[in-house]
Enzyme design. Structure first.
Site, PDB file in Angstrom:
ATOM      1  N   LYS A   1      -7.518  -6.726   7.836  1.00 31.64           N
ATOM      2  CA  LYS A   1      -6.485  -8.891   7.618  1.00 31.64           C
ATOM      3  C   LYS A   1      -5.337  -8.207   6.092  1.00 31.64           C
ATOM      4  O   LYS A   1      -5.054  -8.510   6.289  1.00 31.64           O
ATOM      5  CB  LYS A   1      -8.363  -8.878   6.368  1.00 31.64           C
ATOM      6  CG  LYS A   1      -7.891 -10.215   5.903  1.00 31.64           C
ATOM      7  CD  LYS A   1      -8.671 -11.272   5.597  1.00 31.64           C
ATOM      8  CE  LYS A   1      -9.208 -10.920   4.206  1.00 31.64           C
ATOM      9  NZ  LYS A   1      -8.305 -11.761   2.826  1.00 31.64           N
ATOM     10  N   ASN A   2      -5.787  -7.278   5.022  1.00 30.38           N
ATOM     11  CA  ASN A   2      -4.843  -7.480   4.021  1.00 30.38           C
ATOM     12  C   ASN A   2      -3.775  -6.702   4.638  1.00 30.38           C
ATOM     13  O   ASN A   2      -2.564  -7.500   3.917  1.00 30.38           O
ATOM     14  CB  ASN A   2      -5.811  -6.879   2.384  1.00 30.38           C
ATOM     15  CG  ASN A   2      -5.918  -8.186   2.403  1.00 30.38           C
ATOM     16  OD1 ASN A   2      -6.971  -9.244   2.840  1.00 30.38           O
ATOM     17  ND2 ASN A   2      -7.692  -7.392   0.928  1.00 30.38           N
TER      18      ASN A   2
ATOM     19  N   CYS B   1      -9.874 -17.242  -2.406  1.00 29.77           N
ATOM     20  CA  CYS B   1     -10.608 -16.998  -2.804  1.00 29.77           C
ATOM     21  C   CYS B   1     -11.277 -17.678  -4.293  1.00 29.77           C
ATOM     22  O   CYS B   1     -10.202 -17.627  -4.697  1.00 29.77           O
ATOM     23  CB  CYS B   1     -11.115 -15.858  -1.903  1.00 29.77           C
ATOM     24  SG  CYS B   1     -11.508 -15.483  -0.917  1.00 29.77           S
TER      25      CYS B   1
ATOM     26  N   ARG C   1      -5.441 -17.319 -10.056  1.00 28.77           N
ATOM     27  CA  ARG C   1      -4.581 -16.740  -9.086  1.00 28.77           C
ATOM     28  C   ARG C   1      -3.166 -16.935  -9.136  1.00 28.77           C
ATOM     29  O   ARG C   1      -2.056 -17.291  -8.489  1.00 28.77           O
ATOM     30  CB  ARG C   1      -5.186 -16.584  -6.955  1.00 28.77           C
ATOM     31  CG  ARG C   1      -6.809 -16.673  -7.006  1.00 28.77           C
ATOM     32  CD  ARG C   1      -6.779 -15.378  -7.377  1.00 28.77           C
ATOM     33  NE  ARG C   1      -7.033 -14.388  -6.027  1.00 28.77           N
ATOM     34  CZ  ARG C   1      -6.848 -14.425  -4.733  1.00 28.77           C
ATOM     35  NH1 ARG C   1      -7.925 -14.982  -4.544  1.00 28.77           N
ATOM     36  NH2 ARG C   1      -6.467 -13.689  -4.577  1.00 28.77           N
TER      37      ARG C   1
ATOM     38  N   ASP D   1     -12.649  -5.720  -4.302  1.00 29.25           N
ATOM     39  CA  ASP D   1     -13.449  -6.273  -2.831  1.00 29.25           C
ATOM     40  C   ASP D   1     -14.740  -6.112  -2.927  1.00 29.25           C
ATOM     41  O   ASP D   1     -15.218  -6.235  -1.976  1.00 29.25           O
ATOM     42  CB  ASP D   1     -12.419  -6.121  -1.517  1.00 29.25           C
ATOM     43  CG  ASP D   1     -10.837  -7.191  -2.167  1.00 29.25           C
ATOM     44  OD1 ASP D   1     -10.420  -7.356  -1.427  1.00 29.25           O
ATOM     45  OD2 ASP D   1     -10.899  -8.201  -2.906  1.00 29.25           O
TER      46      ASP D   1
ATOM     47  N   ARG E   1     -13.449 -15.799   8.188  1.00 29.03           N
ATOM     48  CA  ARG E   1     -11.549 -15.016   8.178  1.00 29.03           C
ATOM     49  C   ARG E   1     -11.579 -13.305   7.027  1.00 29.03           C
ATOM     50  O   ARG E   1     -10.592 -13.545   8.032  1.00 29.03           O
ATOM     51  CB  ARG E   1     -11.588 -16.275   6.509  1.00 29.03           C
ATOM     52  CG  ARG E   1     -11.422 -17.555   6.399  1.00 29.03           C
ATOM     53  CD  ARG E   1     -10.396 -17.852   4.908  1.00 29.03           C
ATOM     54  NE  ARG E   1      -9.748 -17.040   4.547  1.00 29.03           N
ATOM     55  CZ  ARG E   1      -9.127 -17.035   3.315  1.00 29.03           C
ATOM     56  NH1 ARG E   1      -9.611 -17.449   2.559  1.00 29.03           N
ATOM     57  NH2 ARG E   1      -8.056 -15.818   2.600  1.00 29.03           N
TER      58      ARG E   1
HETATM   59  C1  EPZ Z   1      -5.234  -9.487  -2.637  1.00 32.92           C
HETATM   60  O1  EPZ Z   1      -4.754 -10.300  -3.736  1.00 32.92           O
HETATM   61  C2  EPZ Z   1      -5.748  -9.424  -1.521  1.00 32.92           C
HETATM   62  N1  EPZ Z   1      -5.580  -9.920  -1.069  1.00 32.92           N
HETATM   63  C3  EPZ Z   1      -7.623  -9.802  -2.622  1.00 32.92           C
HETATM   64  O2  EPZ Z   1      -8.210  -9.314  -1.554  1.00 32.92           O
HETATM   65  C4  EPZ Z   1      -7.427  -8.344  -3.607  1.00 32.92           C
HETATM   66  O3  EPZ Z   1      -8.892  -8.687  -4.382  1.00 32.92           O
HETATM   67  C5  EPZ Z   1      -6.543  -8.781  -4.123  1.00 32.92           C
HETATM   68  O4  EPZ Z   1      -5.037  -7.281  -3.913  1.00 32.92           O
HETATM   69  C6  EPZ Z   1      -7.042  -7.439  -5.480  1.00 32.92           C
HETATM   70  O5  EPZ Z   1      -6.982  -6.250  -4.229  1.00 32.92           O
HETATM   71  C7  EPZ Z   1      -4.607 -10.217   0.019  1.00 32.92           C
HETATM   72  O6  EPZ Z   1      -4.366  -9.230   0.277  1.00 32.92           O
HETATM   73  C8  EPZ Z   1      -4.405 -11.055   0.796  1.00 32.92           C
HETATM   74  P1  EPZ Z   1      -2.858  -9.280  -6.661  1.00 32.92           P
HETATM   75  P2  EPZ Z   1      -3.612 -10.668  -4.429  1.00 32.92           P
HETATM   76  O7  EPZ Z   1      -2.049  -9.888  -7.142  1.00 32.92           O
HETATM   77  O8  EPZ Z   1      -2.394  -9.975  -4.163  1.00 32.92           O
HETATM   78  C9  EPZ Z   1      -3.203 -10.901 -11.261  1.00 32.92           C
HETATM   79  C10 EPZ Z   1      -9.577  -9.821   0.043  1.00 32.92           C
HETATM   80  O9  EPZ Z   1     -11.204 -10.459  -0.030  1.00 32.92           O
HETATM   81  N2  EPZ Z   1      -1.614 -11.537 -11.254  1.00 32.92           N
HETATM   82  O10 EPZ Z   1      -2.994  -7.849  -6.935  1.00 32.92           O
HETATM   83  O11 EPZ Z   1      -3.649 -12.305  -4.847  1.00 32.92           O
HETATM   84  C11 EPZ Z   1      -4.588 -12.042 -10.170  1.00 32.92           C
HETATM   85  O12 EPZ Z   1      -4.474 -13.271 -10.794  1.00 32.92           O
HETATM   86  C12 EPZ Z   1      -9.295 -10.863  -1.386  1.00 32.92           C
HETATM   87  O13 EPZ Z   1      -9.519  -9.827   0.694  1.00 32.92           O
HETATM   88  C13 EPZ Z   1      -1.248 -11.692 -12.267  1.00 32.92           C
HETATM   89  O14 EPZ Z   1      -1.462 -12.204 -13.333  1.00 32.92           O
HETATM   90  O15 EPZ Z   1      -4.016  -9.848  -6.104  1.00 32.92           O
HETATM   91  C14 EPZ Z   1      -5.748 -11.221 -10.434  1.00 32.92           C
HETATM   92  O16 EPZ Z   1      -6.542 -11.215 -11.671  1.00 32.92           O
HETATM   93  C15 EPZ Z   1      -9.676 -11.399  -2.541  1.00 32.92           C
HETATM   94  N3  EPZ Z   1       0.348 -12.649 -12.292  1.00 32.92           N
HETATM   95  C16 EPZ Z   1      -5.091  -9.975 -10.990  1.00 32.92           C
HETATM   96  O17 EPZ Z   1      -3.673  -9.747 -10.939  1.00 32.92           O
HETATM   97  C17 EPZ Z   1       0.674 -12.162 -10.352  1.00 32.92           C
HETATM   98  O18 EPZ Z   1       1.868 -12.708 -10.408  1.00 32.92           O
HETATM   99  C18 EPZ Z   1      -4.415  -8.686  -9.435  1.00 32.92           C
HETATM  100  O19 EPZ Z   1      -3.849 -10.192  -7.952  1.00 32.92           O
HETATM  101  C19 EPZ Z   1      -0.691 -11.871 -10.033  1.00 32.92           C
HETATM  102  C20 EPZ Z   1      -1.965 -11.200 -10.090  1.00 32.92           C
END
Ligand code: EPZ
Length: 417
Positions: free
Chosen positions: A23-24, A117, A122, A306, A398
């Site tokens: 998915k991702n 989610c 986020r 995840d 989803r």
């Molecule tokens: C991706 O989300 C995945 N989603 C998430 O999977 C997954 O949990 C996550 O990566 C971590 O592996 C998709 O790929 C569509 P991050 P993403 O940016 O990109 C903070 C699922 O169940 N952060 O690595 O949003 C953020 O708040 C989903 O498939 C900032 O502070 O993850 C979080 O605490 C859920 N500023 C942490 O970093 C930013 O600009 C990780 O976020 C970006 C992120």
């Protein structure tokens, strides 16, 4: 339309199952096709709502899109819009991958802030940092991400404050159309990042180092369409491995990439689960009581956030006390309330869940509060003797392709009702 996923648990899962495409990876690679100057064919796509959502988005933008049997054909040449209504993009976090791709193709993009989610705040500050480092002008006035290529749009050094998956992918998607060299420092290394980089390379992009914390892109060259198959889903693979072990069954998963699963495999072995792998096959067997563990989620190649939720569900019946620390998202334990309703004994102190193993969970009517909480409910229901009904299936739909069929093929009594 069904309302619940009904599971009669208390019996082991046995047999063979094939995992679906990631998915991702899919939700990054599909919008990346917008950058091509000719049609793309993307294969091994999972049959999940997020993929249909992207099909509808690309059609709305003017692309010619067909999606059937896991294959999506995208001809982006008809794209003539660079803004989208909230209702089309609202629920998907990955919708923000449209910002660098539409900006790359049309010079600017206006995309509503992403949904996704509810597992914590986020923010997208690192994505904005990546795009502005390349010379884009970005604001989020009125809940819309407005991005415009500046006159001096071009490659640059980008230093991410944390290895954000989304920011790494968004910066890569922007850099391939930014003339000159971009270097992303502190890049995330998840398998779906490497897959997105490989897809861009198949279109003629010059991307090096994906999977390490420094990714180099030489941008500004035209990108042509390509045929590409997305990788197997790391998180679906892990969810099925956990379900097999939690049900005390014997399951062989086909079409996997075992190296993506090493952090989970190590934890399952620590618990006393038998895990063996060969080529693209992983076999998971478990019986009797399992040992408790301590777990800390990390960015890849650490233990994936995840899989924290489904594994914690399994730990509720381990023989002792387990400690689960969530370091990525600040509120990814909301689902614990639902596990308690099935008899789990869990205390959450700040970012750590303390799980005291109980003999058995009992069935209950529970609700998934997000996609991977849905996975936790499925694992818990498979362990409980009797019938549980899981609500909130829109989350499960989803991200898990035909999870009912897959579990039924393993002997599980599972159906959408
Ligand atoms: C991706 O989300 C995945 N989603 C998430 O999977 C997954 O949990 C996550 O990566 C971590 O592996 C998709 O790929 C569509 P991050 P993403 O940016 O990109 C903070 C699922 O169940 N952060 O690595 O949003 C953020 O708040 C989903 O498939 C900032 O502070 O993850 C979080 O605490 C859920 N500023 C942490 O970093 C930013 O600009 C990780 O976020 C970006 C992120």
């Amino acid at each position: 339309m069904s309302d619940y996923l009904r599971i009669r648990g208390g019996r082991p899962l046995n047999g063979h199952v094939s995992v679906s495409g990631s998915k991702n990876a899919a939700v990054a690679i599909i919008p990346a096709a917008i950058l091509a100057d000719s049609p793309c064919t993307i294969e091994n796509l999972p049959d999940i709502d997020d993929v249909y959502c992207y099909r509808d988005i690309l059609s709305f933008l003017g692309a010619d899109v067909e999606f059937a049997k896991g294959v999506m054909r995208i001809d982006p040449r008809g794209i003539n819009k660079n803004e989208l209504p909230q209702e089309l993009v609202g629920r998907m976090r990955a919708s923000y991958y449209l910002v660098p791709t539409l900006m790359g193709r049309l010079g600017s993009a206006h995309v509503p802030l992403p949904g996704g989610c509810d597992i914590g705040n986020r923010p997208i500050d690192q994505t904005i940092k990546g795009l502005t480092s390349l010379g884009a002008r970005v604001d989020t006035d009125g809940g819309i991400i407005n991005a415009v290529r500046g006159d001096n749009y071009g490659g640059n050094e980008v230093f991410l404050a944390m290895p954000s998956v989304g920011a790494t992918i968004n910066t890569m998607l922007a850099a391939v159309h930014a003339p000159g060299r971009t270097v992303i420092h502190n890049a995330a290394k998840e398998p779906h990042i490497v897959d997105t980089a490989n897809f861009l390379s198949s279109m003629g992009a010059r991307v090096k180092g994906a999977g390490t914390d420094i990714i180099r892109i030489d941008g500004g060259h035209p990108l042509h369409g390509s045929n590409y198959a997305v990788i197997p889903d790391q998180i679906e693979t892990g969810t099925l491995m956990i379900a097999a072990a939690a049900s005390r069954g014997d399951v062989t998963l086909h079409g996997t990439i075992p190296t993506h699963m090493e952090s989970l495999t190590a934890k399952l072995l620590e618990m006393g689960v038998y895990v063996t792998d060969e080529d693209d096959i992983i076999r998971v067997r478990a019986s009797g009581t399992l040992r408790p563990i301590s777990l800390k989620t990390q960015v890849y190649p650490g233990f994936p956030t995840d899989l924290q939720q489904p594994l914690t569900a399994m730990l509720t019946t381990a023989w002792g006390t387990s400690y689960v620390t969530e370091t990525i998202f600040e509120s990814r334990f909301r689902y614990v309330d639902e596990l308690r309703r099935m008899g789990a004994e869990i205390k959450v102190l700040e970012s750590t869940a303390i799980v005291s193993g109980v003999e058995k969970l009992h069935p209950a009517n529970v609700t998934a509060t997000d996609l991977r909480a849905g996975a936790a409910m499925i694992v818990a229901a498979l362990m409980a003797d009797g019938v549980s009904n899981i609500g909130g299936i829109q989350y499960i739909l989803r991200g898990y392709e035909h999870i009912d069929e897959k579990l039924r093929s393993l002997g599980g009594e599972v159906e959408y009702v």
